[in-house]
Design a protein around this motif. Structure first.
Motif, short mmCIF file in Angstrom:
data_model
loop_
_atom_site.label_atom_id
_atom_site.label_comp_id
_atom_site.label_asym_id
_atom_site.label_seq_id
_atom_site.Cartn_x
_atom_site.Cartn_y
_atom_site.Cartn_z
N VAL A 6 0.82 -1.20 0.00
CA VAL A 6 0.00 0.00 0.00
C VAL A 6 0.86 1.26 0.00
O VAL A 6 0.40 2.33 -0.40
N TRP A 7 2.12 1.16 0.43
CA TRP A 7 2.96 2.35 0.53
C TRP A 7 3.47 2.84 -0.82
O TRP A 7 3.80 4.02 -0.96
N ARG A 8 3.56 1.99 -1.80
CA ARG A 8 4.07 2.41 -3.11
C ARG A 8 3.18 3.45 -3.79
O ARG A 8 3.69 4.49 -4.22
N PRO A 9 1.87 3.24 -3.90
CA PRO A 9 1.06 4.29 -4.52
C PRO A 9 0.99 5.55 -3.68
O PRO A 9 0.95 6.66 -4.22
N ILE A 10 1.02 5.41 -2.35
CA ILE A 10 1.01 6.60 -1.50
C ILE A 10 2.28 7.40 -1.70
O ILE A 10 2.25 8.63 -1.81
N MET A 11 3.42 6.74 -1.77
CA MET A 11 4.68 7.43 -1.99
C MET A 11 4.73 8.07 -3.38
O MET A 11 5.22 9.19 -3.54
N LEU A 12 4.19 7.39 -4.38
CA LEU A 12 4.16 7.94 -5.73
C LEU A 12 3.33 9.22 -5.78
O LEU A 12 3.75 10.23 -6.35
N ILE A 13 2.16 9.22 -5.15
CA ILE A 13 1.30 10.40 -5.12
C ILE A 13 1.97 11.52 -4.33
O ILE A 13 1.94 12.69 -4.74
#
Length: 62
Positions: A6-13
């Motif tokens: 879940v952290w990958r899309p949050i970090m990308l945004i």
């Protein structure tokens, strides 16, 4: 879906939005019009998002 992070899309945004605001603010400080600064911020946001995505996928492939 068991290996979904879940952290990958949050970090990308987060990287994209922070880059957008940083570039827009810096361009405004250096005297660009608000419309041009916003356009430059969007371009920088897209580039930062692509670079972040490529780096995430490169480590995942190995």
């Amino acid at each position: 879906m068991r290996r979904y992070n879940v952290w990958r899309p949050i970090m990308l945004i987060a990287v994209a939005l922070l880059t957008n605001s940083l570039v827009t603010n810096l361009a405004g400080v250096f005297g660009m019009t608000p419309e041009s600064a916003s356009s430059l911020g969007v371009v920088a946001m897209i580039i930062a998002g692509l670079i972040t995505y490529n780096r995430m996928m490169k480590t995942r492939r190995k």
